[in-house]
Scaffold this active site. Structure first.
Site, mmCIF file in Angstrom:
data_model
loop_
_atom_site.group_PDB
_atom_site.id
_atom_site.type_symbol
_atom_site.label_atom_id
_atom_site.label_comp_id
_atom_site.label_asym_id
_atom_site.label_seq_id
_atom_site.Cartn_x
_atom_site.Cartn_y
_atom_site.Cartn_z
ATOM 1 N N ASN A 173 0.859 -1.178 0.000
ATOM 2 C CA ASN A 173 0.000 0.000 0.000
ATOM 3 C C ASN A 173 0.900 1.235 0.000
ATOM 4 O O ASN A 173 1.541 1.536 1.013
ATOM 5 C CB ASN A 173 -0.895 -0.023 1.247
ATOM 6 C CG ASN A 173 -2.210 0.669 1.015
ATOM 7 O OD1 ASN A 173 -2.249 1.711 0.372
ATOM 8 N ND2 ASN A 173 -3.289 0.096 1.535
ATOM 9 N N ARG B 31 1.275 4.364 0.627
ATOM 10 C CA ARG B 31 0.894 5.609 1.289
ATOM 11 C C ARG B 31 1.002 5.408 2.794
ATOM 12 O O ARG B 31 1.199 4.292 3.272
ATOM 13 C CB ARG B 31 -0.534 6.018 0.924
ATOM 14 C CG ARG B 31 -1.588 4.958 1.274
ATOM 15 C CD ARG B 31 -2.986 5.386 0.820
ATOM 16 N NE ARG B 31 -3.955 4.314 0.970
ATOM 17 C CZ ARG B 31 -4.608 4.032 2.086
ATOM 18 N NH1 ARG B 31 -4.373 4.753 3.184
ATOM 19 N NH2 ARG B 31 -5.484 3.057 2.135
#
Length: 264
Positions: A183, A185
């Site tokens: 992911n 972020r």
């Protein structure tokens, strides 16, 4: 390619040499995706049911469906495509009795990658995390350490810069783990990691964006027990261990559903 264990999926057997920009060649990327319902059925026949169909650009419970047979897959494939229009779609075998464990990583522009322990995010509703807990106690420390190392290898191999999360499916019975996704972020549950490590993740991300090496960041140096938190001595994040964690953190999300619209 990064030597991270993965569950049987639509891209089985593919390896790639990264481009000069640090990306996977488009030809290899396309081979891992499914573009039509007929391709999806073919992949499911090879991998075996039950199977998960997921849009790579989906999230928050959108663009993901589980199918037990071909009839369900035909319907679910179209739903996934409609929920996240234009997104590449891939498929993977359903991992039963799995826990959702993840590793917090940070990479810098100098090729360093650090793993800052992780979180157990197994309690979910409609693929949305409800509780996040750290450190993950379900995994043996030696197994979780290998999960951290695998996350670091992946981060380093693709030249990832910034904070991110490498997510895994973990089977407590077999003690095996399988890559789920990276992911790219800073996730909403990052305060769990901050409470464990005392590393300010937004500040760390900003310092990395400024070009500061990870081993020069004071919070990271404190975590690794460096005598001078403002020094410049290098840290080998693959061989040196961070200080023992003394805290345990649980975070809960407040969610809202409308019962008049099918609890959406």
């Amino acid at each position: 390619t990064a030597k991270v264990p993965s569950i049987p999926w639509s891209g089985d057997g593919l390896t790639a040499e990264l481009t000069a920009e640090g990306t996977i060649p488009d030809e290899i990327f396309q081979k891992a995706m499914v573009r039509t319902v007929d391709e999806a059925i073919s992949v499911a026949g090879r991998i075996g049911y039950p199977i998960m169909t997921k849009a790579s650009e989906g999230g928050g419970g959108k663009g993901i469906r589980m199918s037990n047979n071909e009839q369900e897959l035909r319907s679910n494939y179209e739903q996934v495509c409609n929920e996240v229009p234009g997104s590449p779609v891939f498929m993977m075998q359903l991992c039963k009795n799995a826990r959702h464990l993840e590793v917090q990583i940070v990479g810098d522009e100098h090729g360093n990658a650090v793993a800052l322990n992780g979180r157990d995010c197994s309690t979910q509703r409609r693929f949305q995390k409800i509780f996040e807990e750290g450190p993950p106690t379900i995994a043996d420390p030696a197994v979780f350490k290998e999960m951290e190392r695998a996350a670091q290898r992946l981060t380093q191999s693709i030249g990832y810069i910034g904070a991110g999360t490498v997510e895994y499916l973990y089977n407590a019975d077999t003690k095996k783990f399988f890559f789920l996704e990276l992911n790219p972020r800073l996730q909403v549950e990052h305060p769990v990691t901050e409470g464990l490590t005392r590393v300010n993740l937004p500040a760390t991300q900003l310092q990395v964006a400024m070009g500061i090496p990870l081993y020069r960041i004071p919070d990271i140096r404190r975590l690794y027990g460096c005598a001078d938190p403002y020094g410049d001595s290098k840290i080998d994040f693959f061989t040196q261990e961070y200080m023992p964690l003394k805290n345990h953190v649980i975070a809960a999300r407040i969610t809202a559903e409308n019962p008049d619209e099918g609890f959406k």
